[in-house]
Scaffold this motif. Structure first.
Motif, mmCIF file in Angstrom:
data_model
loop_
_atom_site.group_PDB
_atom_site.id
_atom_site.type_symbol
_atom_site.label_atom_id
_atom_site.label_comp_id
_atom_site.label_asym_id
_atom_site.label_seq_id
_atom_site.Cartn_x
_atom_site.Cartn_y
_atom_site.Cartn_z
ATOM 1 N N ASP A 107 68.642 -47.080 13.379
ATOM 2 C CA ASP A 107 69.485 -48.077 14.041
ATOM 3 C C ASP A 107 70.197 -47.474 15.242
ATOM 4 O O ASP A 107 70.346 -48.120 16.277
ATOM 5 C CB ASP A 107 70.503 -48.653 13.055
ATOM 6 N N ALA A 111 69.872 -48.714 19.091
ATOM 7 C CA ALA A 111 71.051 -49.108 19.869
ATOM 8 C C ALA A 111 71.150 -48.311 21.172
ATOM 9 O O ALA A 111 71.418 -48.876 22.237
ATOM 10 C CB ALA A 111 72.315 -48.929 19.037
ATOM 11 N N GLU A 114 68.455 -49.504 23.590
ATOM 12 C CA GLU A 114 68.767 -50.818 24.134
ATOM 13 C C GLU A 114 69.812 -50.728 25.245
ATOM 14 O O GLU A 114 69.702 -51.404 26.271
ATOM 15 C CB GLU A 114 69.240 -51.759 23.029
#
Length: 135
Positions: A107, A111, A114
């Motif tokens: 994750d 993140a 992104e």
């Protein structure tokens, strides 16, 4: 109104402007002289400054904006004028961020990829505005 844009490395801009349009956590905001006092979080996006009828685009990667009547201070992570952005370099960085996003396993990695991708997309969009100098 007086605008100061500051990063950790330098004072990017310190001059009188007519209007500021900036991407905030809660949406885009337009700032004119005598604006209500406000402190807000900037998100990555296009920021424009209008001075003497000229529209000057910047890419901002995030930070804070403080508005005090006729003075605005922007503390930014990074800020680049459209004419300072190397489009080929930004395109390579965008492609690398897309690859990292595709290969991200955690994750945290997703993140981070992104955020980097969003920053590079904004840089490319702003770079393409180099010749647009109108309100």
């Amino acid at each position: 109104m007086h605008l100061e844009i500051v990063t950790a490395e330098k004072v990017v801009l310190s001059e009188e402007v007519d209007q500021i349009n900036a991407p905030t956590r809660d949406g885009r905001i337009g700032v004119l002289p005598r604006h209500e006092p406000l402190m807000t979080i900037l998100k990555p996006g296009e920021m424009t400054i209008i001075k003497n009828g000229e529209r000057i685009p910047f890419a901002v990667s995030g930070g804070f904006m403080e508005i005090l009547s006729n003075r605005v201070v922007i503390l930014a992570d990074t800020v680049e004028r459209a004419d300072e952005i190397d489009e080929a370099r930004a395109e390579r960085a965008r492609a690398l961020a897309e690859e990292r996003l595709k290969n991200a396993q955690t994750d945290r990695d997703i993140a981070m990829a992104e955020v980097k991708l969003r920053k590079e997309v904004v840089r490319l969009q702003v770079a393409q505005m180099k010749n647009i100098r109108r309100q």
